[in-house]
Design a protein around this motif. Structure first.
Motif, PDB file in Angstrom:
ATOM      1  N   VAL A 283       0.840  -1.225   0.054  1.00 28.68           N
ATOM      2  CA  VAL A 283       0.003   0.109   0.086  1.00 28.68           C
ATOM      3  C   VAL A 283       0.765   1.168  -0.086  1.00 28.68           C
ATOM      4  CG1 VAL A 283      -1.978  -1.234   1.041  1.00 28.68           C
ATOM      5  CG2 VAL A 283       0.052  -0.125   2.364  1.00 28.68           C
ATOM      6  N   ASN A 288      -2.896   3.598   4.690  1.00 31.79           N
ATOM      7  CA  ASN A 288      -3.760   2.649   3.874  1.00 31.79           C
ATOM      8  C   ASN A 288      -4.096   1.338   4.436  1.00 31.79           C
ATOM      9  OD1 ASN A 288      -2.099   4.605   1.631  1.00 31.79           O
ATOM     10  ND2 ASN A 288      -4.475   4.649   1.514  1.00 31.79           N
ATOM     11  N   CYS A 289      -3.400   0.906   5.461  1.00 27.59           N
ATOM     12  CA  CYS A 289      -3.523  -0.146   6.076  1.00 27.59           C
ATOM     13  C   CYS A 289      -4.796  -0.578   6.641  1.00 27.59           C
ATOM     14  CB  CYS A 289      -2.404  -0.498   7.058  1.00 27.59           C
ATOM     15  SG  CYS A 289      -0.813  -0.357   6.704  1.00 27.59           S
ATOM     16  N   LYS A 306      -4.926  -8.068   2.821  1.00 26.60           N
ATOM     17  CA  LYS A 306      -6.382  -7.608   2.446  1.00 26.60           C
ATOM     18  C   LYS A 306      -6.987  -9.133   1.797  1.00 26.60           C
ATOM     19  CE  LYS A 306      -6.191  -3.072   1.289  1.00 26.60           C
ATOM     20  NZ  LYS A 306      -6.339  -2.034   0.258  1.00 26.60           N
TER      21      LYS A 306
END
Length: 634
Positions: A283, A288-289, A306
């Motif tokens: 990412v 954005n984790c 993800k």
């Protein structure tokens, strides 16, 4: 008086032909109007009285065993064919809806929202789609708000009534039948138009429909569920073998998914398998984790976990366009043409089949049952039972167009009176709303309230219209308007086409065009026109009821040119134009025949005597003139 024919040589000339020849040479028009070709009915006969149905066939008692078996089998066969035509009609409506979605393309959500808001203000889209359920889907997906969809619902009621009006046009061969059929069809139109004229301004001013339905939705804890398929279980067998649309792409377009913009609406794979795997992905940064515990860095890269879904295609669909490499627009146009062809063909065949089935004793029994009122003092209940019957039958076939189109020819041949067709049409309006309510009940929980609310708006609109235009006999204005229009179209049959084009295409397109210029232009042009129409209507009513209240010049419209207050001059124009077209076609046929005769003569088949040739030529010219006069008369 023409009683004898003039015969001389090889030429036979009726004295009627001589009369028309004399009239043409003396500049006297023997046919001042197309009405002169129609036998006038006795003035003391009420054209709205139901005719006596005569059984022109062989009585049942006069048939032998073989004849009785054949008649029973023929009746069963006609009934099966009728069910098949109704099935094809409903399937063609489904295909027509899919065709319009394909032709519409895949616009962005913002553009589609603006276009639909402006375009669906007109009635033309309802005339084309012929179905109210298409309004539920945009509201369900959030494409339209309930407030915007309220006037759209009103437009659908008007648009769907064009089908039975077109069916009435097939009865134009007989003037009396056409008068009743067209009035029976347009009584539905007038109810919808009058309801819109009253409720649309009320909705703009007070939000009556929106507020009442919102109060109903908020008062009940409604849970989402699965709508029963009803006829879809049967029709899907045929429609899904022709074309299938991908509902996930439609939902993605409605919700603004950019990936859906590049996908085709045609469904290619009917069975797929989706495998979801938890994978490590990079990412742009820690923000954005998915969570802090599932985020780590390795050098200059940030990793997280993800769920990645992969879809595997297993089995293709079996419809006709699954392997066709054509754009959605081309497929949509093909389906549009085919569905309209099947739709119109089914309507015409249904009308013809009903006319052949409902004759003699069967028609007499149906006529007696439908048009008989309950004994006093319960006669007023009969109309409300007819409303329930219309609602129930429409719920079964799931289309008000099918039901009203079926009763229109029955009104024409005199099986159903227009006074009974009126409550049946009102019930049909209610029956079609139940289908929309069931479709809304299948919506997901987050959009259930809006979907169900717009379906209830449709229901409340029709209920309010019935309360306005049915319980009080004096307020049953649609019946009187339909009879007036029926009388006009019976005398001037071309006016029926003018009515359809004007009310269902010209006026909607005019409103749509003005709405594109802004509401100021729409109000500035529309309000004066509406005011002028209201003034004309009031003057007409006063001229008939209380002419003394009007100034002397306004007690009649004689101060205007004849073409401005009478259809007779226009009727003459239509008659002349029709005669010219027919005459031109006949002259072309005669010219082709003459050219063939000339070729034969050139091949040596002419007379040896020059005098005989000249006499034959004069005879041919005389016959040609008489043929042209006949065609001009017709």
């Amino acid at each position: 008086t023409c009683e004898h024919d003039i015969t001389g040589g090889d030429t036979s000339v009726s004295c009627l032909d001589v009369y028309f020849l004399f009239a043409s040479e003396s500049k006297v028009s023997p046919v001042p109007s197309t009405l002169a070709l129609v036998d006038e009915e006795p003035e003391d006969a009420d054209p709205w009285d139901l005719p006596e149905l005569k059984d022109t066939g062989v009585p049942w008692s006069a048939l032998d065993t073989k004849g009785k078996v054949l008649r029973v089998l023929l009746s069963i066969g006609k009934f099966v064919v009728l069910l098949g035509l109704l099935y094809m009609f409903i399937c063609s409506l489904d295909i027509l809806s899919s065709a319009f979605q394909l032709v519409g393309g895949k616009p962005s959500r913002a553009r589609l929202h603006n276009d639909v808001k402006s375009f669906l203000r007109s009635r033309a889209v309802s005339t084309l789609l012929q179905i109210q359920l298409v309004v539920i889907s945009p509201v369900r997906t959030g494409l339209l708000t309930v407030q915007v969809a309220v006037p759209i619902i009103m437009g659908t009621n008007i648009g769907t009534s064009v089908t039975n009006t077109l069916v009435a046009m097939t009865q134009a061969g007989d003037r009396s039948v056409f008068r009743r059929a067209f009035a029976g069809a347009t009584v539905h139109d007038f109810f919808n138009w009058l309801s819109v004229l009253v409720l649309l301004p009320l909705e703009v001013a007070s939000g009556y429909l929106y507020e009442v339905t919102k109060l109903i939705i908020d008062s009940f804890n409604i849970q989402s569920g699965e709508a029963p398929d009803l006829l879809n279980v049967i029709t899907d067998v045929l429609t899904e073998s022709i074309v299938m649309l991908d509902s996930s792409v439609l939902s993605g377009i409605a919700t603004g998914d950019p990936e859906a913009q590049n996908k085709s609406l045609i469904k290619r794979w009917c069975k797929t398998f989706t495998n979801t795997t938890l994978m490590n992905v990079t990412v742009p940064g820690p923000e954005n984790c998915t969570s802090e515990s599932l985020c780590w860095m390795d050098g200059n890269y940030t990793f997280t976990t993800k769920n990645i879904s992969e879809t595997h295609n297993i089995r293709k669909c079996n419809h006709l366009f699954v392997n066709v490499n054509l754009p959605d627009l081309a497929i949509g146009l093909i389906l549009l043409a085919l569905s309209l062809l099947v739709l119109c063909s089914c309507l015409i065949l249904i009308v013809k089949l009903l006319n052949s089935m409902l004759k003699g004793q069967v028609a007499g029994v149906i006529k007696t049952i439908i048009n008989t009122d309950f004994p006093f003092p319960f006669g007023w209940i009969t109309g409300y039972i007819a409303i329930l019957v219309g609602a129930g039958m429409t719920f079964i076939v799931q289309s008000s167009s099918v039901f009203t189109s079926a009763i229109t020819p029955l009104v024409g041949i005199g099986v159903i009176s227009i006074e009974r067709a009126y409550p049946l049409s009102l019930g049909s309006n209610i029956g079609t709303t139940t289908t929309a309510i069931l479709a809304a009940m299948a919506s997901p929980g987050d959009t259930l309230a809006n979907s169900l609310q717009i379906a209830l708006v449709h229901f409340l609109f029709n209920i309010t219209g019935i309360v306005l235009w049915y319980p009080i006999p004096f307020m049953r204005i649609p019946i009187r308007l339909a009879k007036s229009l029926g009388n006009i179209t019976a005398s001037y049959r071309w006016f029926a086409a003018v009515y359809i084009i004007l009310c269902f295409f010209v006026i909607p397109l005019l409103v749509f065009s003005l709405s594109l210029a802004g509401w100021q232009v729409l109000v500035g042009v529309g309000v004066p026109i509406v005011v002028i129409l209201i003034v004309i209507i009031v003057i007409n009513v006063l001229q008939k009821r209380k002419p003394g209240c009007l100034p002397a010049p306004l007690r009649s419209w004689d101060f205007l040119p004849l073409w401005a207050h009478s259809l007779e001059p226009w009727d003459k124009v239509v008659g002349v134009m029709t005669a010219k077209c027919c005459c031109c076609c006949k002259c072309c046929q005669l010219s082709e025949k003459e050219s063939v005769d000339n070729k034969v003569k050139m091949n040596g088949t002419c007379y040896d005597n020059a005098a005989m040739n000249a006499e034959k030529e004069v005879e041919n010219e005389t016959q040609l003139e008489l043929n042209i006069l006949k065609m001009t008369h017709l």
